[in-house]
Design a protein around this motif. Structure first.
Motif, PDB file in Angstrom:
ATOM      1  N   ARG A  73      30.679  49.613  44.719  1.00 13.60           N
ATOM      2  CA  ARG A  73      29.982  48.894  43.652  1.00 13.60           C
ATOM      3  C   ARG A  73      30.962  48.173  42.739  1.00 13.60           C
ATOM      4  O   ARG A  73      30.694  47.063  42.273  1.00 13.60           O
ATOM      5  CB  ARG A  73      29.136  49.884  42.848  1.00 13.60           C
ATOM      6  N   LEU A  74      32.103  48.811  42.477  1.00 12.31           N
ATOM      7  CA  LEU A  74      33.124  48.124  41.685  1.00 12.31           C
ATOM      8  C   LEU A  74      33.637  46.891  42.409  1.00 12.31           C
ATOM      9  O   LEU A  74      33.876  45.840  41.790  1.00 12.31           O
ATOM     10  CB  LEU A  74      34.271  49.086  41.390  1.00 12.31           C
ATOM     11  N   ARG A  75      33.791  47.009  43.715  1.00 10.78           N
ATOM     12  CA  ARG A  75      34.246  45.848  44.492  1.00 10.78           C
ATOM     13  C   ARG A  75      33.207  44.737  44.452  1.00 10.78           C
ATOM     14  O   ARG A  75      33.533  43.556  44.307  1.00 10.78           O
ATOM     15  CB  ARG A  75      34.513  46.286  45.923  1.00 10.78           C
ATOM     16  N   ILE A  76      31.937  45.109  44.563  1.00  9.86           N
ATOM     17  CA  ILE A  76      30.868  44.114  44.483  1.00  9.86           C
ATOM     18  C   ILE A  76      30.860  43.460  43.106  1.00  9.86           C
ATOM     19  O   ILE A  76      30.671  42.245  42.973  1.00  9.86           O
ATOM     20  CB  ILE A  76      29.510  44.777  44.781  1.00  9.86           C
ATOM     21  N   ALA A  77      31.061  44.281  42.063  1.00  6.12           N
ATOM     22  CA  ALA A  77      31.088  43.725  40.716  1.00  6.12           C
ATOM     23  C   ALA A  77      32.242  42.733  40.552  1.00  6.12           C
ATOM     24  O   ALA A  77      32.089  41.692  39.899  1.00  6.12           O
ATOM     25  CB  ALA A  77      31.217  44.865  39.699  1.00  6.12           C
ATOM     26  N   ARG A  78      33.396  43.069  41.146  1.00  6.26           N
ATOM     27  CA  ARG A  78      34.513  42.112  41.065  1.00  6.26           C
ATOM     28  C   ARG A  78      34.185  40.819  41.802  1.00  6.26           C
ATOM     29  O   ARG A  78      34.497  39.725  41.325  1.00  6.26           O
ATOM     30  CB  ARG A  78      35.775  42.760  41.640  1.00  6.26           C
TER      31      ARG A  78
END
Length: 436
Positions: free
Chosen positions: A198-203
């Motif tokens: 999810r953090l990667r998607i947010a980035r």
């Protein structure tokens, strides 16, 4: 991609627990019959198993009943554990009655210990304690009955048998705790993998929004400069601002709406399996940040150069996609191709991208060696510790799509994602694309 089929369990672990219980109990019960009843008389004798102990019809009938009850309990041990354990315990008591003994026979009680160990290892703490208490209660009852009748003399066998009951419970409880700890570690690792994805998607979404805001700023500035001299150009720039803004807001709304549900019950996580055959390393990724499916041809070329031929097939009428969907589709293909390179023995794979009216379908298949895919309700561990399928599933879930992954009939593996396409004004279909 999952690894090759795991080796079969050792023979001792493949034997059902009920069979172990039955084998131990039957062996312990038959041995004295053979030694002290069927064999020719010898100087040795047993107080617990007298030679004339089974002479009466009643004694034989009781012993036959004990066999029936214990074998029934052993057969039901896995499906109905608590009642089955009770049957094994009752059958053991009946066997003592058949031999006309006022104490529990030590050897057959080993079958009760085996059943208790299974109960403690697989059932709740309350059920295991109740089973152990039942066994200890039977032993205490025999001891108390002899004391009341004044028949107790010498050393009693019940305290020693009680010690075996405690040991069996402790062994089973240790196995239960080890399994629970392992399941907790797997669940925590899966949760961390979801959070990282999810953090990667947010980035990725941050980069997309920054790009969109840059376009909006440039177009708005251009419109402001030519609004009086070239109204048509200014109107065209503002239309672009509107379209980009609507598309960016739609993507943010989908992403944030899904992330607000982070506390919902997570689906069972699929996990990548360990390497099979040769581990050829990670698939080459584009050297610059991915823009979406436009980088798919370059990904195929670099992966083919690495030793795994990638064939890309385009179906339907290619058209502009929302930035978040475009990037998510590329990331799914990238991860699936990476898994083919790392964990599959295949030398080629096929990537199909189909544009439909209301959804985008992405599929990656390979024809590697037959492999199995583990889908755990208890979060099964993998040899590689990978969570690539978890990440792909999370991306699709955040876009309200559907994701499937599993072995193909015969051999190979298939990953497929269906991403719904929102209706955005101005996204007109482009020219029809062919197949490569």
């Amino acid at each position: 991609m999952p690894a090759s089929a795991p080796p079969p369990l050792p023979l001792l672990k493949r034997v059902p627990p009920g069979l172990w219980t039955a084998l131990v109990w039957v062996a312990a019960t038959v041995q004295p019959i053979v030694e002290y009843v069927l064999m020719p008389p010898r100087q040795q004798y047993s107080l617990s198993h007298p030679r004339d102990g089974l002479d009466s019809f009643t004694a034989r009938a009781l012993l036959a009943l004990a066999f029936l009850v214990v074998l029934t309990g052993s057969a039901l041990l896995r499906r109905r554990t608590a009642p089955a354990f009770g049957l094994v315990l009752v059958g053991t008591v009946i066997s003592s009655v058949a031999w006309r003994q006022n104490e529990v026979l030590p050897l057959p009680f080993l079958g009760v210990d085996v059943a208790l160990c299974y109960v403690a290892a697989t059932r709740t703490r309350r059920t295991a304690i109740a089973a152990a208490a039942g066994a200890l209660g039977v032993l205490a009852g025999y001891l108390a009955l002899r004391w009341i009748k004044g028949e107790e003399s010498g050393t009693s066998s019940e305290p020693f048998i009680a010690l075996t009951v405690v040991i069996a419970w402790l062994v089973g409880n240790s196995v239960h705790q080890a399994r629970a700890h392992t399941a907790e570690l797997h669940a925590r690792a899966a949760a961390q993998a979801v959070t990282a994805e999810r953090l990667r998607i947010a980035r990725d979404m941050h980069d997309t929004v920054a790009h969109s805001i840059g376009i909006i700023a440039l177009q708005a500035g251009a419109a402001a400069r030519v609004v009086e001299t070239q109204p048509a150009k200014a109107r065209e720039a503002m239309v672009t601002v509107e379209l980009v803004g609507r598309e960016t807001l739609a993507g943010l709304r989908r992403l944030l709406g899904a992330l607000r549900q982070a506390d919902r019950e997570e689906e069972p996580a699929h996990r990548d399996q360990g390497p099979t055959g040769r581990d050829r390393g990670r698939a080459p990724a584009p050297s610059r940040p991915a823009d979406g499916l436009g980088d798919l041809e370059r990904l195929a070329a670099t992966t083919t150069a690495a030793g795994v031929r990638v064939e890309v097939w385009w179906r339907g009428r290619r058209r502009p996609l929302p930035a978040d969907i475009d990037l998510a589709a590329f990331r799914i293909v990238q991860e699936a191709v990476t898994n083919v390179v790392r964990h599959s023995a295949a030398d080629r794979c096929e990537v199909a991208v189909e544009y439909r009216e209301d959804e985008l379908v992405v599929e990656v298949v390979d024809r590697g060696k037959s492999r199995t895919h583990t889908e755990s309700t208890g979060h099964t561990a993998t040899a590689s510790g990978g969570f690539g399928l978890v990440g792909m599933r999370e991306r699709v879930a955040l876009l309200d799509g559907r994701f499937t992954a599993g072995p193909r009939a015969g051999s190979g593996f298939r990953v497929a994602a269906r991403l719904p396409l929102p209706t955005v004004a101005g996204t007109e279909p482009a020219a029809t694309a062919g197949a490569r």
